[in-house]
Design an enzyme around this catalytic site. Structure first.
Site, PDB file in Angstrom:
ATOM      1  N   ARG A   1      -0.380   5.987  17.066  1.00 57.60           N
ATOM      2  CA  ARG A   1      -0.553   6.991  16.011  1.00 57.60           C
ATOM      3  C   ARG A   1      -0.044   8.381  16.374  1.00 57.60           C
ATOM      4  NH1 ARG A   1      -0.128   2.790  13.316  1.00 57.60           N
ATOM      5  NH2 ARG A   1      -1.997   1.776  12.515  1.00 57.60           N
TER       6      ARG A   1
ATOM      7  N   ASP B   1      -7.810   5.331  11.923  1.00 56.71           N
ATOM      8  CA  ASP B   1      -6.438   5.825  11.859  1.00 56.71           C
ATOM      9  C   ASP B   1      -6.298   7.115  11.074  1.00 56.71           C
ATOM     10  OD1 ASP B   1      -5.246   3.992  13.515  1.00 56.71           O
ATOM     11  OD2 ASP B   1      -4.735   2.594  11.917  1.00 56.71           O
TER      12      ASP B   1
ATOM     13  N   ASP C   1       0.812  -1.214   0.000  1.00 53.23           N
ATOM     14  CA  ASP C   1       0.000   0.000   0.000  1.00 53.23           C
ATOM     15  C   ASP C   1       0.844   1.263   0.000  1.00 53.23           C
ATOM     16  OD1 ASP C   1      -1.875  -1.979   0.315  1.00 53.23           O
ATOM     17  OD2 ASP C   1      -3.002  -0.961   1.884  1.00 53.23           O
TER      18      ASP C   1
ATOM     19  N   SER D   1      -6.075  -8.130   7.547  1.00 46.05           N
ATOM     20  CA  SER D   1      -5.158  -6.999   7.656  1.00 46.05           C
ATOM     21  C   SER D   1      -4.558  -6.985   9.061  1.00 46.05           C
ATOM     22  CB  SER D   1      -5.912  -5.697   7.404  1.00 46.05           C
ATOM     23  OG  SER D   1      -5.090  -4.582   7.631  1.00 46.05           O
TER      24      SER D   1
END
Length: 403
Positions: free
Chosen positions: A98, A127, A16, A181
């Site tokens: 994050r 996210d 990605d 994922s």
């Protein structure tokens, strides 16, 4: 889109973000700076450097940093002082990573003269919110690029086609649909999507990578002692360890004993429900141990106040507001409560459970002379009569009024 001259991309080296890297250069005609953070995800990160160079990124624009100690000391431990659980059970492993990534991206943007930052989060998840709230809190005028909200590469098949057209290497196991994922750091690993999307279906054992199944865990319990200073763990079995090394050791012990698995259907900030499988072995042990030492050292009012604000604190973190004034205010209150949270907790690890087996503290508020069922000279049981009558007064008056 020509107003963007240089962008800092949160880059993993996977399919990605490698596609995003190339897409940014083509779409914005800009320089790309890559930032890869080692937060303890357990992967070799040098291939990310090699891949970035192969995709045309200048060596001086490739940043790979070991942030494990900072991550645990300045993010994970403050969160654990609060005993934070989102919706009663999620230890916030993805959420807490994050803000640190966002902070370093902004710092690198300033260092390299970049005028934009980018991430690889999709437009359906939490996210994107967490990254971007962090960016804007630290650099209000920064340009934020979210490719998943802009491009037309809406499936894995299209991503692979784009990669092949641009000679971007693709790992063989990425050529088919991935089974699920995964997101990982030193605190946890999560799995979502694909075969896990039906909440009625039990996840297969192959989903788990950090813990053995409780059934396969040792038949004899493991006992460990965790020492705390001002609410933070500092030693295991008498051996002082750095924050990252301590959490790594708890992960090993928890993983070997099948501790820390969670199957959760949670409410995302963007509005939908999602199903995730989480493994947080060390964090699960640490959370139970921290509450254990607080049982001895926190005053009743302080403990209950902490428990009241905890859901709000957890929601703030889950929704991405780490850099908000309300989180900082609550953190100050929480940290104040931890000044006397010192001592040692003995934990019993056995087939998926982490239970308290003992605790002691030089700052203990536990008074055996007051609580004993044997004869004592410090507590007059007759005092309880007036205490009860005063607390019952409003109930008596209410009942008489009803009559």
């Amino acid at each position: 889109m020509s107003d963007v001259k240089r962008v800092v991309l949160a880059y993993s080296g996977g399919l990605d973000t490698s596609v995003i890297l190339k897409w940014l250069k083509e779409t914005y005609d800009c320089e790309v700076v890559t930032f890869t953070a080692d937060l303890g995800q357990g992967e070799e990160l040098e291939p990310a450097r090699e891949k970035a160079e192969m995709l045309g990124i200048k060596p001086e624009h490739i940043f790979i940093e070991d942030l494990r100690e900072t991550f645990v000391k300045d993010y994970v431990f403050p969160m654990f002082r609060a005993n934070a659980l989102y919706e009663g059970c999620y230890l916030l492993g993805t959420s807490i990573a994050r803000p640190l990534i966002a902070k370093r991206q902004i710092e690198i943007a300033r260092q390299t003269g970049a005028d934009a930052v980018a991430h690889g989060a999709t437009g359906k998840g939490n996210d994107q919110v967490r990254f971007e709230l962090g960016y804007y809190a630290l650099e209000p005028d920064i340009k934020v690029i979210s490719p998943w909200r802009e491009w037309d590469l809406t499936s894995r098949t299209k991503l692979i086609e784009f990669a092949e057209q641009h000679q971007i290497p693709i790992a063989k196991d990425k050529r088919g649909e991935a089974p699920f994922s995964v997101d990982a750091n030193l605190l946890h690993i999560s799995a979502e999507g694909k075969v896990l999307e039906d909440p009625w279906e039990e996840p297969g054992e192959y989903v788990y990578s950090r813990t053995v199944s409780p059934e396969a865990a040792p038949d004899q319990p493991t006992y460990i002692e965790i020492e705390f200073e001002k609410g933070d763990p500092v030693a295991i079995d008498g051996k002082r360890l750095s924050p990252a090394n301590l959490l790594t050791e708890l992960n090993r012990l928890g993983g070997e004993n099948g501790i820390g698995r969670l199957d959760l259907v949670e409410n995302r900030f963007v509005g939908m429900k999602s199903r995730g499988i989480y493994e947080t072995p060390g964090g699960t042990i640490l959370q139970a141990a921290h509450r254990g030492i607080e049982q001895l050292t926190l005053d009743r009012g302080a403990m209950h106040q902490k428990d009241e604000i905890m859901p709000r604190y957890a929601e703030i973190l889950y929704n991405g507001f780490w850099f908000s004034p309300e989180r900082e205010m609550l953190q100050a209150l929480i940290d104040k409560s931890q000044e006397r949270v010192n001592g040692t907790v003995r934990m019993k690890l056995y087939k998926g459970s982490a239970t308290l087996a003992g605790r002691k503290s030089p700052d203990s508020l536990y008074s055996l002379s007051h609580v004993t069922f044997e004869e004592d000279s410090v507590y007059d049981q007759r005092d309880a009569e007036g205490f009860i009558k005063l607390n019952a007064l409003r109930l008596k008056l209410l009942n008489r009024q009803k009559g």
